[in-house]
Design a protein around this motif. Structure first.
Motif, short mmCIF file in Angstrom:
data_model
loop_
_atom_site.label_atom_id
_atom_site.label_comp_id
_atom_site.label_asym_id
_atom_site.label_seq_id
_atom_site.Cartn_x
_atom_site.Cartn_y
_atom_site.Cartn_z
N MET A 74 0.83 -1.20 0.00
CA MET A 74 0.00 0.00 0.00
C MET A 74 0.86 1.26 0.00
N VAL A 75 1.94 1.25 0.78
CA VAL A 75 2.86 2.39 0.81
C VAL A 75 3.44 2.63 -0.58
N LYS A 76 3.82 1.54 -1.25
CA LYS A 76 4.40 1.65 -2.59
C LYS A 76 3.39 2.24 -3.58
N ILE A 77 2.16 1.76 -3.54
CA ILE A 77 1.13 2.26 -4.46
C ILE A 77 0.84 3.74 -4.19
N VAL A 78 0.68 4.09 -2.89
CA VAL A 78 0.41 5.49 -2.52
C VAL A 78 1.58 6.38 -2.95
N HIS A 79 2.81 5.89 -2.75
CA HIS A 79 4.01 6.65 -3.15
C HIS A 79 3.96 6.96 -4.65
N MET A 86 1.74 14.85 -8.37
CA MET A 86 2.55 16.07 -8.38
C MET A 86 3.30 16.29 -9.69
N GLY A 87 3.04 15.45 -10.69
CA GLY A 87 3.63 15.68 -12.00
C GLY A 87 4.44 14.54 -12.56
N GLY A 88 4.81 13.56 -11.72
CA GLY A 88 5.53 12.39 -12.22
C GLY A 88 7.02 12.55 -12.35
N ALA A 290 7.48 12.73 -2.85
CA ALA A 290 6.65 11.62 -2.36
C ALA A 290 7.42 10.82 -1.32
N ASP A 291 8.72 10.61 -1.55
CA ASP A 291 9.57 9.93 -0.56
C ASP A 291 9.51 10.64 0.78
N ARG A 292 9.64 11.96 0.73
CA ARG A 292 9.68 12.74 1.97
C ARG A 292 8.34 12.74 2.68
#
Length: 441
Positions: A74-79, A86-88, A290-292
């Motif tokens: 889920m974290v991976k998908i949300v990330h 935000m633009g990819g 997204a990482d942050r």
């Protein structure tokens, strides 16, 4: 940056902790919390709803590998979806031309003039450009003076004409001067208003038509959340700008603007302002952001910031000193100065995975090194060169001269020795290196 959102998203993922597999029921419960977290961060309701629907479709459509826990998936998908929202990918500024022209737009108080200075400084110091700043705010003498002061501070010339009330004419004259003087980037700072009005939009549209800029950038205060997004939409409808600049991202921002603006105006966020210093400007990378947001840190940006201050020749000298055990307090002070140039200390620390969460309620200001510098400056040249001679009486004198205590001096001396050992180990001088192939590289 995004501390509250990060914390709330982390709580929402805990619903899946301990679950053996992803089901429609536990996904629905998790995404309800994710949607609530986004709304609390001032993200538009429709954007938040569409976001969680996409995450749900992806989560239920995946076969979970036995090695991957549902929470991790889920974290991976949300990330990935946050990065896409935000633009990819990062979109750079176009400064090709002779000269390249950058038109700045935005409301008064958004940080437009300050950012013009930051952009000029970045293009000059990191890209070897020769910028010219142009003051086209004919209504606020304070804005012209502010730009002039910033220009002096960063060593960039500023074109002004306080006898003219024609911003189009000022911009055109500045471009002619830039060509004559061999300047390769012209940054035009325009007038802002407290709110969008017809006069403002007509004026900036006329400037854009007359100077045909490579880039028209919309500067917006990230702390205004959804208001920022609505303002961006209105500006874009009239001006059709090329990119967004988010300022004050280091403040108590909930993150709604950063997460919503790309979807609403379909224009990339190109840069973010992360502090008051002229160096506090970062290219916007959706994946890293997204990482942050998800507490994963941002090691790539940290390394890039370090490399900007990296001097290969100085590094060789330092390595030689470490190998001969000659590293001293002058070198230590030099390292501190380099760290300070990299930016806000707490922001830098939060780029290390896990550290941001640990520092959530810890206040680290830009004066974090003040007492350390005071202690080193209170040492004699010989003491800095030869730290081993600093005995009890010298420690008392150093403490008195720096306005600190003997305990503070003792603590610094201990930290200095530990830093020296660690740096020697990482530079290839310790046993550890022989057991870690590739680390030296």
């Amino acid at each position: 940056m995004f501390e509250n959102l990060s914390e709330k998203l982390e709580r929402s993922f805990k619903i899946l902790k301990g679950q053996g597999k992803i089901t429609e029921l536990n996904v629905a419960e998790t995404l309800k919390e994710v949607r609530r977290s986004l709304l609390d961060a001032d993200v538009n309701y429709k954007i938040a709803k569409d976001f969680t629907n996409r995450v749900k479709d992806k989560a239920l459509g995946m076969n979970v590998l036995t090695a991957v826990k549902p929470g991790q998936l889920m974290v991976k998908i949300v990330h990935d979806e946050l990065a896409e929202l935000m633009g990819g990918k990062n979109v750079d500024i176009d400064v090709k031309g002779n000269p390249a022209i950058v038109l700045m737009s935005g409301l008064q108080g958004s940080g437009k003039t300050t950012f013009s200075g930051k952009l000029a400084n970045m293009l000059k110091t990191k890209r070897g450009k020769k910028p010219l700043l142009v003051a086209c705010d004919v209504y606020r003498p304070a804005a012209i003076e502010q730009l002039r002061v910033l220009g002096e501070q960063i060593g960039v010339p500023v074109y002004t004409d306080e006898n003219s009330k024609d911003p189009v004419g000022i911009a055109q004259a500045a471009i002619r001067q830039a060509k004559a003087e061999g300047k390769d980037v012209v940054i035009v700072d325009t007038a802002g208003r407290l709110a969008i009005d017809e006069q403002m939009m007509t004026e900036i549209t006329a400037i854009k038509k007359a100077i045909e800029p490579n880039e028209t950038l919309f500067v917006v205060d990230a702390m205004t959340g959804q208001d920022a997004v609505n303002t961006a939409k209105e500006f874009n409808e009239r001006l059709d700008f090329d990119g967004v600049i988010l300022t004050k991202l280091d403040g108590d921002t909930r993150g709604g603007a950063a997460l919503s603006i790309r979807t609403v105006v379909n224009k990339p966020i190109k840069f973010v302002g992360t502090g008051e210093k002229m160096e506090a400007i970062d290219a916007f990378h959706p994946e890293r952001m997204a990482d942050r947001i998800l507490g994963m840190g941002d090691i790539v940006s940290l390394v890039e910031k370090a490399q900007e201050q990296f001097d290969a020749e100085e590094a060789k000298k330092l390595q030689k000193k470490l190998s001969k055990n000659q590293f001293n307090f002058n070198d230590f002070l030099g390292q501190i100065q380099q760290i300070k140039k990299m930016g806000n200390i707490k922001d830098l620390a939060s780029m290390i995975p896990g550290v941001g969460k640990a520092l959530k309620n810890v206040d680290i200001d830009d004066d974090a090194f003040k007492s350390v510098e005071a202690i080193i400056h209170s040492m004699t040249p010989m003491e800095r060169e030869m730290p081993d001679i600093i005995n009890g009486s010298r420690r008392k004198r150093i403490a008195l001269g720096s306005g600190t205590t003997v305990q503070d001096v003792n603590r610094l001396l201990k930290q200095f020795e530990e830093s020296k050992k660690m740096m020697k180990m990482l530079s290839g001088g310790g046993k550890m290196m022989r057991h870690m192939p590739g680390m030296k590289r």
